[in-house]
Design an enzyme around this catalytic site. Structure first.
Site, PDB file in Angstrom:
ATOM      1  N   GLU B  46      12.289 -28.570  78.286  1.00  0.00           N
ATOM      2  CA  GLU B  46      11.860 -27.344  77.627  1.00  0.00           C
ATOM      3  C   GLU B  46      12.071 -26.134  78.524  1.00  0.00           C
ATOM      4  O   GLU B  46      11.728 -26.154  79.709  1.00  0.00           O
ATOM      5  CB  GLU B  46      10.370 -27.399  77.256  1.00  0.00           C
ATOM      6  CG  GLU B  46       9.930 -26.097  76.575  1.00  0.00           C
ATOM      7  CD  GLU B  46       8.427 -25.930  76.414  1.00  0.00           C
ATOM      8  OE1 GLU B  46       7.673 -26.823  76.826  1.00  0.00           O
ATOM      9  OE2 GLU B  46       8.029 -24.891  75.878  1.00  0.00           O
ATOM     10  N   ASP B 111       1.752 -23.670  93.112  1.00  0.00           N
ATOM     11  CA  ASP B 111       1.850 -22.215  92.996  1.00  0.00           C
ATOM     12  C   ASP B 111       0.823 -21.614  93.941  1.00  0.00           C
ATOM     13  O   ASP B 111      -0.365 -21.884  93.824  1.00  0.00           O
ATOM     14  CB  ASP B 111       1.543 -21.820  91.540  1.00  0.00           C
ATOM     15  CG  ASP B 111       1.599 -20.324  91.332  1.00  0.00           C
ATOM     16  OD1 ASP B 111       1.512 -19.897  90.165  1.00  0.00           O
ATOM     17  OD2 ASP B 111       1.726 -19.561  92.309  1.00  0.00           O
ATOM     18  N   ASP B 113      -0.669 -18.139  95.228  1.00  0.00           N
ATOM     19  CA  ASP B 113      -0.714 -16.750  94.814  1.00  0.00           C
ATOM     20  C   ASP B 113      -1.571 -15.958  95.788  1.00  0.00           C
ATOM     21  O   ASP B 113      -2.686 -16.344  96.085  1.00  0.00           O
ATOM     22  CB  ASP B 113      -1.315 -16.729  93.400  1.00  0.00           C
ATOM     23  CG  ASP B 113      -1.230 -15.371  92.760  1.00  0.00           C
ATOM     24  OD1 ASP B 113      -1.350 -14.355  93.486  1.00  0.00           O
ATOM     25  OD2 ASP B 113      -1.047 -15.304  91.542  1.00  0.00           O
TER      26      ASP B 113
END
Lengths: 513, 390
Positions: B46, B111, B113
């Site tokens: 996807e 991830d 951040d």
């Protein structure tokens, strides 16, 4: 092992073998015929056992002495096998060890039928069965544990003596249960980390190049993982054969009711939709919200924002107390706009999530408000979050200050902190309820934030108590058995009535819990 | 190296150029195809695009590299996310019987951040970063890279600069792609040390024995801490910071000289300030969508470039090329590059990125892909040895 008081003669050899051991992986389904009454009784008894396990797991540390004692009592009451070396030759009243094991076997498979249908049901069932298995495996003497491993094909490699020497420091420092002596004396197994996730998650083991190094004494975690995986796969398979099962009219109502009973009230069906106005929320948050929601509401008002975890926990709670989708959208929107989010961005980024909560988007699942169990155990808050359970996730100092700010008396605060120290988070919240509502003792056992709200409104509104079932678990069980066999004896037309009575007892049992 | 002034209003003009002449499609396809070993691996992947005006489309999928190229050149997405490999082609998910369309595999991702560090940064906050607090990223990458390789045995890690305030890690090993949700969550928790939301002041608690993983991580932090905290962040210089540090020290120790109880409080302070802060939810989900490498960051214009860890200590997020810069370089290649090219290369305008600052990042990406190809070959050899084939 001898079973002189076996009531039923089994012609099928594999069956005999099957009940030769107290603990099993439930690999093979039962192959015999049983009566409807046994079907019902067995299922209900096991469900009660699993429900007890769930409750004990929240109130006590698993496998602690109190936990073990209470669980053992429950095993005795419900006639499940709990001691593998039970000497059957002694004259006992009640079912034999063999019969208990048979009940254990059959009831497990019946509940699989009831609990394989949705993700939530499966998750709950697997969790309780794993805890049950953990308790029973732990109870096995070491020799039996080894036997169990080999019988079930869990063959992992051990590491050589040289390797143990090289890794000595690392092994000792990876777990406080492992000393230099442990390393010398015991075998260490090299297991792929995917098979030992619980140990990896809590960092209780030495991990190198994708393998964990486990002393023999800790092999239980591996076994549990294996059990969990097998059960999960089995449930997926069972779900496929459900249509055939459901076509049997005798079974369908019972199975349906079994799967709804586990959670008792989940506050998913909205009563009182629209009865709460947005203007009331501020004052309600001070009077009738549990501390977790009060905290979330306050932070929302102060920073005009909440992160995803907080939006979910608080948003679903609001849905549970009766906010409609339109009200919810207005509520969140007006607050977020006061902060850094403009109307446009809100509609694009946040409105979707709120509609999702109400089942209007995506897979259209109507999400249920989180129970205390869920708030305490899943999705712990991290940087920037305000969700979770304050009794579980707050610094004790900060919690104390907060309670002082909310005008809880000093003696009340120390009581609460004591409970928190003992990890009795729900009891601490209940104490908070008692103190803020000025009552001696709460008439309910807290397990859901929305329950807190309803009970609070009840107290503040004049105290109309619901009629509580006085049945003890023991009596409920007797009733269930009597009525169950009654239903079987009567013709099919009468069966629904017997079922209705039993299911009422089931309900009342869970209300008490 | 200065980057051309970037203005997000120029994106509609720059993106078509980027996707037509600069985006490294063949490397991108080579990556996601994973050697074609598993059937329909690329076809069932996807993608999601964010188009102009914040229009978001999910469940994009493509049969070939060419189809992907054509579509991207047609819609010129502002952002590209990569999702999971599903049981069926994502763009046909509506035709699949409900319940059978499932996410099967995906890289294990992390991830990091910078906003998650706001409570311990004194130089910037929110979306800002600077060279001082970038050290936090360096520390995070070193700790995680080591742990994922040495502890978990993963070999093919792609670290990518997100374009603004963080980094992503894509763990591409076959074993990683096949991990269950429970396994991903366990890995993420193993790697987490900072526990606690806003209501927790002291977020790191160390107890004996200190696990080897923590020791290794402490080594990294201790290497960077003195310069970072005491100079760059001036932790003990600013009063608030001093208060913050003191708040972490247990009361009964405050007025006494350090005793054996609380022997780790210095280490705990170091870790609370420097240890990587992961968002477990990003790593947990098999179907989670994450920004694609070589995607453009609409706010800064910077390209999400792969990072070569051999040059980690000198990595400068402000030197990462922006889309405006590389588009400009297309017409005006950097000096000194012309002579090195062969005639052949000059003719091939598919390799336009080689004329720009993007070149070195694509070259590093190539090396990464070579590494994975090498592993696959090794696996095949081992398998055929076991089966005694020729």
């Amino acid at each position: 092992m001898q079973f002189p008081s076996r009531r039923r003669k089994n012609n099928i050899n594999p069956q005999t073998e099957l009940y030769g051991h107290a603990l099993q992986f439930y690999g093979q389904p039962p192959l015999e015929n049983i009566s409807l009454s046994e079907f019902e009784t067995f299922a209900v008894d096991r469900l009660k056992l699993l429900k007890t396990i769930e409750n004990l797991g929240v109130s006590y540390v698993k496998l602690s002495e109190q936990y073990a004692k209470k669980l053992e009592t429950e095993f005795k009451n419900l006639n499940f096998p709990y001691r593998p070396d039970a000497d059957d030759r002694k004259i006992q009243s009640g079912p034999s060890e063999y019969e208990k094991r048979r009940k254990d076997h059959i009831s497990h498979f019946i509940l699989r039928l009831a609990y394989c249908q949705t993700e939530d049901l499966r998750r709950w069932f697997i969790q309780q069965e794993v805890d049950l298995f953990r308790y029973r495996f732990n109870d096995l003497p070491p020799k039996h544990k080894l036997e169990f491993l080999h019988r079930n094909n869990l063959q992992y490699d051990t590491i050589s003596v040289e390797e143990k020497k090289t890794l000595l420091d690392k092994l000792v420092n990876s777990s406080y249960a492992v000393s230099g002596i442990t390393v010398e004396d015991q075998d260490f197994y090299k297991v792929p980390f995917q098979d030992a996730l619980d140990l990896v998650r809590t960092r209780k083991v030495y991990l190198k190049a994708g393998y964990v190094y486990i002393p023999h004494q800790d092999i239980v975690t591996i076994v549990l993982n294996d059990f969990r995986t097998r059960l999960s796969k089995a449930l997926a398979l069972t779900a496929r054969s459900l249509p055939a099962v459901h076509s049997d009219e005798r079974l369908q109502p019972l199975l349906n009711h079994l799967s709804h009973a586990y959670v008792g009230q989940d506050y998913s069906i909205q009563k009182n939709v629209g009865k709460i106005s947005l203007e009331q929320i501020d004052s309600l948050s001070g009077k009738s919200f549990p501390l977790c929601m009060r905290q979330l509401h306050q932070n929302l008002r102060e920073s005009h924002h909440l992160r995803h975890g907080g939006r979910m926990q608080y948003g679903l709670f609001l849905k549970g107390i009766g906010l409609s989708l339109e009200q919810a959208l207005q509520f969140w929107r007006s607050e977020f706009i006061r902060g850094k989010v403009d109307a446009d961005k809100f509609d694009k980024a946040y409105a979707y999530g709120i509609r999702h909560m109400f089942g209007k988007e995506g897979k259209r699942a109507d999400y249920t408000p989180y129970s205390c169990m869920k708030v305490i155990l899943s999705n712990p808050p991290s940087q920037g979050d305000h969700h979770g359970c304050p009794f579980r996730h707050s610094d004790p100092e900060l919690l104390k200050q907060k309670l002082q700010f909310y005008k809880v008396s000093p003696s009340g605060i120390s009581q609460i902190l004591e409970l928190v120290k003992g990890m009795h988070y729900q009891l601490a919240c209940q104490k908070y309820f008692e103190l803020t509502h000025n009552i001696e003792e709460a008439s309910f056992s807290l397990n859901h934030p929305n329950q807190y709200f309803i009970e609070s409104q009840r107290v503040l509104g004049g105290g109309k108590d619901i009629k509580r079932e006085m049945d003890t678990p023991q009596r409920s069980q007797d009733n269930a058995v009597a009525k169950g066999s009654g239903a079987a004896r009567e013709a099919a037309a009468n069966a629904p009535q017997g079922l209705a009575e039993m299911t009422e007892d089931l309900d009342s049992f869970f209300q008490d819990a | 190296m200065p980057s051309s002034d970037y203005d997000s209003a120029c994106l509609p003009d720059l993106l078509p150029l980027y996707y037509r002449r600069l985006f490294p499609f063949s490397q991108y396809y080579r990556w996601l195809n994973y050697g074609g070993v598993q059937k329909n691996y690329f076809q069932n992947r996807e993608f999601s695009f964010t188009l102009k005006d914040d229009i978001y489309v999910r469940y994009q999928s493509f049969s070939t590299q060419n189809e992907l190229e054509k579509e991207m050149q047609k819609v010129n997405p502002y952002k590209i996310d990569i999702g999971a490999i599903y049981s069926h082609r994502p763009n046909q998910h509506n035709t699949v019987k409900s319940g059978t369309f499932q996410a099967l595999e995906k890289e294990l991702v992390f991830d990091i951040d910078m906003t998650d560090y706001d409570d311990v940064r004194s130089c910037c906050s929110a979306a800002d970063i600077c060279s001082k607090c970038w050290t936090l990223m360096t520390i995070a990458i070193r700790i995680l890279d080591r742990a994922l390789r040495d502890d978990f045995g993963f070999q093919h890690l792609l670290w990518v600069y997100s374009g603004r305030r963080g980094v992503h890690c894509w763990v591409c090993d076959e074993a990683a792609r096949k991990l269950s949700v429970a396994a991903r969550s366990a890995v993420a928790e193993y790697l987490s040390l900072i526990k606690g939301g806003e209501e927790m002041v002291k977020k790191v608690v160390l107890m004996d024995p200190i696990h080897p993983f923590i020791r290794e991580s402490l080594n990294v932090v201790e290497h960077y801490f003195p310069r970072y905290a005491l100079q760059d962040q001036d932790i003990l210089g600013r009063k608030e910071s001093v208060d913050k540090v003191l708040a972490l020290v247990p009361e009964d120790i405050l007025f006494t000289i350090r005793v054996s109880k609380g022997q780790y409080f210095e280490k705990e302070i170091m870790l609370q300030y420097c240890y990587p802060r992961l968002d477990v939810n990003v790593s947990k989900g098999v179907n989670h969508l994450l920004k694609s490498p070589f995607s453009v960051h609409p706010k800064t214009g910077r390209i999400s470039v792969p990072m070569d860890l051999k040059e980690l200590d000198t990595f400068d997020p402000f030197a990462v090329p922006t889309i405006s810069l590389i588009c400009e370089e297309l017409d005006r290649p950097r000096t000194g590059e012309e002579e090195e090219k062969s005639e052949e290369e000059k003719l091939l305008f598919f390799t336009d990125f080689k004329r720009t600052s993007l070149a070195k990042y694509v070259k590093y990406f190539d090396q990464f892909l070579d590494g994975m190809a090498g592993s696959r070959k090794g696996d095949l050899l081992r398998k055929s040895d076991l089966q005694k084939e020729f």
